[in-house]
Design an enzyme around this catalytic site. Structure first.
Site, short mmCIF file in Angstrom:
data_model
loop_
_atom_site.label_atom_id
_atom_site.label_comp_id
_atom_site.label_asym_id
_atom_site.label_seq_id
_atom_site.Cartn_x
_atom_site.Cartn_y
_atom_site.Cartn_z
N ASP A 147 1.07 -1.37 -0.06
CA ASP A 147 0.02 0.00 -0.04
C ASP A 147 0.97 1.26 -0.19
O ASP A 147 1.90 1.11 0.55
CB ASP A 147 -0.91 -0.03 1.18
CG ASP A 147 -1.79 1.14 1.34
OD1 ASP A 147 -2.68 1.48 0.61
OD2 ASP A 147 -1.54 1.81 2.32
N GLU A 183 1.37 -0.24 -4.93
CA GLU A 183 0.56 0.73 -5.34
C GLU A 183 1.21 2.14 -5.27
O GLU A 183 1.67 2.53 -4.35
CB GLU A 183 -0.65 0.77 -4.13
CG GLU A 183 -1.66 1.94 -4.66
CD GLU A 183 -2.44 2.50 -3.24
OE1 GLU A 183 -3.59 2.99 -3.61
OE2 GLU A 183 -1.96 2.45 -2.39
#
Length: 450
Positions: A147, A183
């Protein structure tokens, strides 16, 4: 989204990196899930948040208590409290920092005051994640989604690439075939650089969302621009890695759902063909749950994360309430129990798309060539080559049926007239035909030639 314990519904503020949040079940439930997936040949990757923790994580609470009790004028000492080095504390207020209550200290928290950023330059923090990775690998996890990788050091690509290089080396030494996808929510030229780290994949944001390549082509663009974009992407990523695996996706939990991107008589067919444009891209294609049904949801984040639409009956087995604060959402298309019995549904279209993707390894693994001479504003023709094998993908991205002459296309030792239809993806009931090198493709459809 993470499965670790957290104070929020989205679980990105992790309080314990080595446990399961009770809202999802127990550790035994997780072990059963891993076993059931592996029995079916399905690998499991989990969302790992290295950028920050919860303010309720023991690391942060211990560091905060230490600073609150630090004598006036004294400097923090990691020998006294190792956790004070786990975060980015400062006596000066800076952009993205929050004040530590009852002190003159501030701490970095780029997303939210309750998600303090970790200091990933600290060897002690890296050692913690080394142990965390061991913990999940011991449970059978096959890889990680990382993330917010561009915020490890906000504004510094080079430092972020270094963090990912360390993480990739550490993970692959433990499990050579582990899959890592990061990401990096940025433009393509930026996230392409992250492949220098050696990680497998970065999510391909340039094709996603209501303003990305896929939606833009379908709403007001040229079919040829889709083919050109595929080649441009391939050229861009290959500058930084010869082993990259693109990670195309169309929507995710931070974006409005795609059924709301289109309106008018063609909206259902556009919703279908958009899924094919994503799922037939090379690499590891991702499908956000509910997109295969055309679920709706936009505005605040909770609406984008509505519960899976198994049934029109909210009390039916398997249905859940969704996040607190979610608005009532009127779905545009039927639930799974309806669509699985409708051969012309979005669900059946997506299912057939995935079947063809799996049937032809050239689709997921092939190198892309754009066949400019037989493409135009409505038709996009691309060739995918994997080893000694090739397939031709012919997209009609217009509403009306279009005829295209493929006789000039070279295909290994075959000429275009010698090709055969290997599969079709139809958004309506009109059939595709191929005769003497001429292919007729119904509106918003794809034909695979071999």
């Amino acid at each position: 989204m993470p499965v670790m314990p957290s104070t929020t519904y989205h679980k990105y503020d992790v309080t314990d990196f080595c446990d399961i949040d009770p809202e999802y079940g127990t550790m035994d439930d997780f072990k059963d899930l891993i076993a059931a997936c592996h029995e079916r040949g399905i690998n499991v990757i989990i969302d790992l948040v290295m950028n920050h923790t919860s303010s309720q994580h023991e690391w942060f609470k211990t560091a905060a208590d230490y600073l609150k009790n630090l004598p006036e004028g004294a400097e923090p000492d990691a020998l006294e409290c190792p956790y004070v080095d786990y975060y980015n504390f400062s006596r000066k207020m800076q952009g993205g920092y929050s004040k530590l209550n009852d002190t003159d200290w501030y701490y970095e928290a780029q997303f939210w005051s309750e998600m303090p950023d970790l200091n990933l330059g600290s060897q002690a923090v890296r050692d913690e994640f080394d142990k965390i990775v061991d913990f999940w690998f011991d449970l059978g996890v096959d890889g990680f989604r990382l993330d917010a990788a561009k915020e490890y050091y906000s504004g510094s690509v080079d430092k972020n690439v270094e963090v990912l290089s360390w993480f990739n080396s550490m993970v692959k030494e433990k499990k050579e075939d582990a899959y890592i996808v990061a990401e990096v929510w940025a433009d393509q030229n930026t996230y392409a650089k992250y492949y220098e780290s050696g990680i497998d994949s970065c999510f391909d944001f340039s094709f996603a969302d209501s303003t990305g390549t896929i939606a833009a082509v379908l709403k007001n663009g040229s079919a040829s621009s889709y083919g050109k974009a595929l080649v441009s992407l391939q050229d861009n990523l290959s500058q930084y890695s010869d082993s990259y695996i693109d990670a195309p996706f169309y929507t995710n939990h931070d974006m409005a759902r795609s059924a709301g991107y289109y309106s008018g008589d063609d909206s259902e067919n556009q919703t279908k063909i958009a899924q094919a444009m994503n799922l037939l891209m090379s690499g590891s294609a991702f499908l956000y749950y509910g997109e295969e049904l055309g679920m709706k949801g936009s505005g605040k984040d909770e609406n984008k994360r509505a519960p899976m639409y198994w049934s029109e009956d909210a009390a039916s087995n398997g249905m859940c309430k969704g996040p607190a604060g979610m608005d009532a959402i009127k779905m545009k298309y039927g639930a799974l129990e309806t669509q699985e019995n409708d051969g012309n549904s979005i669900y059946q279209f997506v299912k057939q798309t995935i079947k063809l993707r799996n049937e032809y390894p050239e689709i997921a693994r092939g190198t892309v060539a754009f066949e400019k001479s037989v493409s135009d504003d409505k038709i996009c023709v691309i060739k995918k080559t994997y080893g000694d094998s090739e397939v031709l993908l012919v997209y009609n991205l217009a509403s009306e049926s279009v005829t295209v002459d493929l006789s000039s296309v070279t295909f290994g030792e075959k000429g275009g007239s010698d090709l055969e239809v290997g599969g079709v993806l139809l958004t309506d009931r009109e059939e595709a035909t191929f005769q003497n090198g001429t292919l007729t493709v119904p509106g918003y459809s794809v034909v695979i030639m071999k």
